[in-house]
Design a protein around this motif. Structure first.
Motif, PDB file in Angstrom:
ATOM      1  N   TYR A   1       0.839  -1.184   0.000  1.00 25.91           N
ATOM      2  CA  TYR A   1       0.000   0.000   0.000  1.00 25.91           C
ATOM      3  C   TYR A   1       0.877   1.238   0.000  1.00 25.91           C
ATOM      4  CZ  TYR A   1       0.757   0.271   5.036  1.00 25.91           C
ATOM      5  OH  TYR A   1       1.314   0.383   6.269  1.00 25.91           O
ATOM      6  N   GLN A   2       0.271   2.350  -0.268  1.00 25.64           N
ATOM      7  CA  GLN A   2       0.992   3.610  -0.395  1.00 25.64           C
ATOM      8  C   GLN A   2       0.350   4.626   0.541  1.00 25.64           C
ATOM      9  OE1 GLN A   2       0.756   4.889  -4.421  1.00 25.64           O
ATOM     10  NE2 GLN A   2       1.292   6.957  -3.987  1.00 25.64           N
ATOM     11  N   VAL A   3       1.164   5.367   1.289  1.00 21.35           N
ATOM     12  CA  VAL A   3       0.647   6.342   2.249  1.00 21.35           C
ATOM     13  C   VAL A   3       1.284   7.697   1.975  1.00 21.35           C
ATOM     14  CG1 VAL A   3       0.482   6.973   4.673  1.00 21.35           C
ATOM     15  CG2 VAL A   3       0.312   4.574   4.007  1.00 21.35           C
ATOM     16  N   LYS A   4       0.448   8.726   1.925  1.00 25.52           N
ATOM     17  CA  LYS A   4       0.935  10.100   1.776  1.00 25.52           C
ATOM     18  C   LYS A   4       0.373  10.910   2.931  1.00 25.52           C
ATOM     19  CE  LYS A   4       0.446   9.762  -3.196  1.00 25.52           C
ATOM     20  NZ  LYS A   4      -0.326  10.234  -4.336  1.00 25.52           N
ATOM     21  N   SER A   5       1.203  11.672   3.613  1.00 25.00           N
ATOM     22  CA  SER A   5       0.735  12.505   4.718  1.00 25.00           C
ATOM     23  C   SER A   5       1.371  13.884   4.632  1.00 25.00           C
ATOM     24  CB  SER A   5       1.081  11.868   6.064  1.00 25.00           C
ATOM     25  OG  SER A   5       0.410  10.655   6.216  1.00 25.00           O
ATOM     26  N   GLU A   6       0.636  14.872   5.042  1.00 17.64           N
ATOM     27  CA  GLU A   6       1.137  16.246   5.043  1.00 17.64           C
ATOM     28  C   GLU A   6       0.673  16.909   6.324  1.00 17.64           C
ATOM     29  OE1 GLU A   6       0.198  20.279   2.615  1.00 17.64           O
ATOM     30  OE2 GLU A   6       0.310  18.440   1.463  1.00 17.64           O
ATOM     31  N   LEU A   7       1.548  17.651   6.956  1.00 14.99           N
ATOM     32  CA  LEU A   7       1.210  18.367   8.188  1.00 14.99           C
ATOM     33  C   LEU A   7       1.741  19.786   8.063  1.00 14.99           C
ATOM     34  CD1 LEU A   7       0.076  18.251  11.081  1.00 14.99           C
ATOM     35  CD2 LEU A   7       2.309  17.456  11.829  1.00 14.99           C
ATOM     36  N   ASN A   8       0.846  20.760   8.129  1.00 15.07           N
ATOM     37  CA  ASN A   8       1.227  22.170   7.991  1.00 15.07           C
ATOM     38  C   ASN A   8       1.089  22.868   9.336  1.00 15.07           C
ATOM     39  OD1 ASN A   8       1.556  22.026   5.143  1.00 15.07           O
ATOM     40  ND2 ASN A   8      -0.661  22.104   4.926  1.00 15.07           N
ATOM     41  N   PHE A   9       2.064  23.711   9.674  1.00 13.25           N
ATOM     42  CA  PHE A   9       1.992  24.495  10.906  1.00 13.25           C
ATOM     43  C   PHE A   9       1.857  25.964  10.554  1.00 13.25           C
ATOM     44  CE2 PHE A   9       3.967  20.683  12.534  1.00 13.25           C
ATOM     45  CZ  PHE A   9       3.308  20.514  13.743  1.00 13.25           C
ATOM     46  N   LEU A  10       0.899  26.629  11.161  1.00 17.46           N
ATOM     47  CA  LEU A  10       0.711  28.067  11.004  1.00 17.46           C
ATOM     48  C   LEU A  10       0.778  28.704  12.382  1.00 17.46           C
ATOM     49  CD1 LEU A  10      -2.352  28.000   8.577  1.00 17.46           C
ATOM     50  CD2 LEU A  10       0.039  28.298   7.961  1.00 17.46           C
ATOM     51  N   SER A  23      -3.764  12.154   3.844  1.00 14.17           N
ATOM     52  CA  SER A  23      -4.321  11.436   2.703  1.00 14.17           C
ATOM     53  C   SER A  23      -3.668  10.067   2.646  1.00 14.17           C
ATOM     54  CB  SER A  23      -4.044  12.214   1.413  1.00 14.17           C
ATOM     55  OG  SER A  23      -4.540  11.498   0.314  1.00 14.17           O
ATOM     56  N   ASN A  24      -4.466   9.026   2.595  1.00 15.04           N
ATOM     57  CA  ASN A  24      -3.959   7.655   2.571  1.00 15.04           C
ATOM     58  C   ASN A  24      -4.621   6.878   1.441  1.00 15.04           C
ATOM     59  OD1 ASN A  24      -2.393   7.797   5.069  1.00 15.04           O
ATOM     60  ND2 ASN A  24      -4.393   8.063   6.010  1.00 15.04           N
ATOM     61  N   GLN A  25      -3.829   6.032   0.790  1.00 10.46           N
ATOM     62  CA  GLN A  25      -4.360   5.157  -0.243  1.00 10.46           C
ATOM     63  C   GLN A  25      -3.891   3.744   0.054  1.00 10.46           C
ATOM     64  OE1 GLN A  25      -2.849   5.600  -4.257  1.00 10.46           O
ATOM     65  NE2 GLN A  25      -4.825   4.981  -5.083  1.00 10.46           N
ATOM     66  N   PHE A  26      -4.826   2.810   0.125  1.00 13.94           N
ATOM     67  CA  PHE A  26      -4.524   1.407   0.373  1.00 13.94           C
ATOM     68  C   PHE A  26      -4.921   0.620  -0.864  1.00 13.94           C
ATOM     69  CE2 PHE A  26      -5.643   3.497   4.340  1.00 13.94           C
ATOM     70  CZ  PHE A  26      -4.531   3.221   5.125  1.00 13.94           C
ATOM     71  N   LYS A  33      -6.195  -4.099  -8.134  1.00 17.89           N
ATOM     72  CA  LYS A  33      -7.564  -4.159  -8.639  1.00 17.89           C
ATOM     73  C   LYS A  33      -8.552  -3.397  -7.753  1.00 17.89           C
ATOM     74  CE  LYS A  33     -10.963  -7.303 -10.393  1.00 17.89           C
ATOM     75  NZ  LYS A  33     -11.147  -8.413 -11.252  1.00 17.89           N
ATOM     76  N   PHE A  34      -8.273  -3.291  -6.469  1.00 13.82           N
ATOM     77  CA  PHE A  34      -9.189  -2.633  -5.540  1.00 13.82           C
ATOM     78  C   PHE A  34      -8.392  -1.675  -4.665  1.00 13.82           C
ATOM     79  CE2 PHE A  34     -11.558  -2.546  -1.497  1.00 13.82           C
ATOM     80  CZ  PHE A  34     -12.763  -2.082  -1.963  1.00 13.82           C
ATOM     81  N   SER A  35      -8.911  -0.479  -4.428  1.00 19.52           N
ATOM     82  CA  SER A  35      -8.213   0.468  -3.553  1.00 19.52           C
ATOM     83  C   SER A  35      -9.219   1.239  -2.707  1.00 19.52           C
ATOM     84  CB  SER A  35      -7.353   1.437  -4.366  1.00 19.52           C
ATOM     85  OG  SER A  35      -8.150   2.291  -5.141  1.00 19.52           O
ATOM     86  N   ILE A  36      -8.737   1.663  -1.548  1.00 16.94           N
ATOM     87  CA  ILE A  36      -9.508   2.495  -0.629  1.00 16.94           C
ATOM     88  C   ILE A  36      -8.716   3.775  -0.405  1.00 16.94           C
ATOM     89  CG2 ILE A  36     -10.455   2.713   1.695  1.00 16.94           C
ATOM     90  CD1 ILE A  36     -10.701  -0.323   1.767  1.00 16.94           C
ATOM     91  N   ASP A  37      -9.364   4.908  -0.566  1.00 23.82           N
ATOM     92  CA  ASP A  37      -8.751   6.214  -0.322  1.00 23.82           C
ATOM     93  C   ASP A  37      -9.439   6.831   0.892  1.00 23.82           C
ATOM     94  OD1 ASP A  37      -7.065   6.157  -2.603  1.00 23.82           O
ATOM     95  OD2 ASP A  37      -8.769   6.728  -3.847  1.00 23.82           O
ATOM     96  N   ALA A  38      -8.647   7.311   1.828  1.00 22.64           N
ATOM     97  CA  ALA A  38      -9.189   7.981   3.016  1.00 22.64           C
ATOM     98  C   ALA A  38      -8.396   9.263   3.243  1.00 22.64           C
ATOM     99  CB  ALA A  38      -9.097   7.078   4.237  1.00 22.64           C
ATOM    100  N   PHE A  64     -13.900   4.265  -2.474  1.00 24.73           N
ATOM    101  CA  PHE A  64     -13.579   2.902  -2.875  1.00 24.73           C
ATOM    102  C   PHE A  64     -13.494   2.866  -4.396  1.00 24.73           C
ATOM    103  CE2 PHE A  64     -16.140   2.842   0.964  1.00 24.73           C
ATOM    104  CZ  PHE A  64     -15.350   2.093   1.816  1.00 24.73           C
ATOM    105  N   ARG A  65     -12.474   2.188  -4.913  1.00 24.27           N
ATOM    106  CA  ARG A  65     -12.288   2.115  -6.365  1.00 24.27           C
ATOM    107  C   ARG A  65     -11.987   0.677  -6.755  1.00 24.27           C
ATOM    108  NH1 ARG A  65      -8.639   6.025 -10.140  1.00 24.27           N
ATOM    109  NH2 ARG A  65      -8.615   4.680 -11.954  1.00 24.27           N
ATOM    110  N   MET A  66     -12.665   0.196  -7.808  1.00 27.53           N
ATOM    111  CA  MET A  66     -12.472  -1.168  -8.281  1.00 27.53           C
ATOM    112  C   MET A  66     -12.206  -1.155  -9.781  1.00 27.53           C
ATOM    113  SD  MET A  66     -15.025  -4.426  -8.165  1.00 27.53           S
ATOM    114  CE  MET A  66     -14.861  -4.662  -6.413  1.00 27.53           C
TER     115      MET A  66
END
Length: 142
Positions: A1-10, A23-26, A33-38, A64-66
């Motif tokens: 799986y692939q994970v992307k994360s971003e954290l911004n400080f103001l 943002s996460n993609q599994f 063939k199947f993925s879940i994005d959260a 959800f993507r198939m």
């Protein structure tokens, strides 16, 4: 799986304030063939926008993507702002009068989409063309 994360400080003059965007993609199955994005967006209370001090805001999205027909088609179902918490309060005070605004927007939605790729799936390789300068090429080889 692939994970992307971003954290911004103001920062503002009164306190340390931050926003976080995750943002996460599994990806599952053979060849993805199947993925879940959260994804989620978090804004704690205290953020300032002009004269307003904003309250907390949270947004959670899921999809959800198939893949279908040997990845020629995709079926996607996604839901945005599933907890309906994306409307922060806005507070300000002037001349001993406190004003508190709370706007509620209908940001919760569900989307179903189907995508199909038309056209030729197999591309031929580059063909060899005979240019008019074939005699010159042969002369340079000698």
């Amino acid at each position: 799986y692939q994970v992307k994360s971003e954290l911004n400080f103001l920062t503002n003059s009164a306190q340390q304030v931050f926003t976080a965007d995750f943002s996460n993609q599994f990806i599952f199955g053979k060849n993805g063939k199947f993925s879940i994005d959260a994804s989620a967006y978090v804004m704690p209370p205290g953020m300032r926008e002009g004269i307003y001090k904003l309250g907390q805001m949270y947004v959670v999205n899921i999809g959800f993507r198939m893949a279908l027909m040997k990845k020629a088609a995709f079926l996607t179902i996604s839901a945005n702002d599933i907890f309906m918490l994306s409307s922060p309060t806005a507070e300000t005070s002037s001349n001993n009068v406190r004003v508190l605004n709370k706007n509620t927007y209908d940001t919760r939605n569900v989307k179903i989409s189907f995508m199909y790729k038309f056209g030729n799936k197999v591309l031929r390789g580059k063909r060899q063309r005979d240019n008019g300068n074939l005699d010159e090429k042969n002369r340079l080889k000698n």
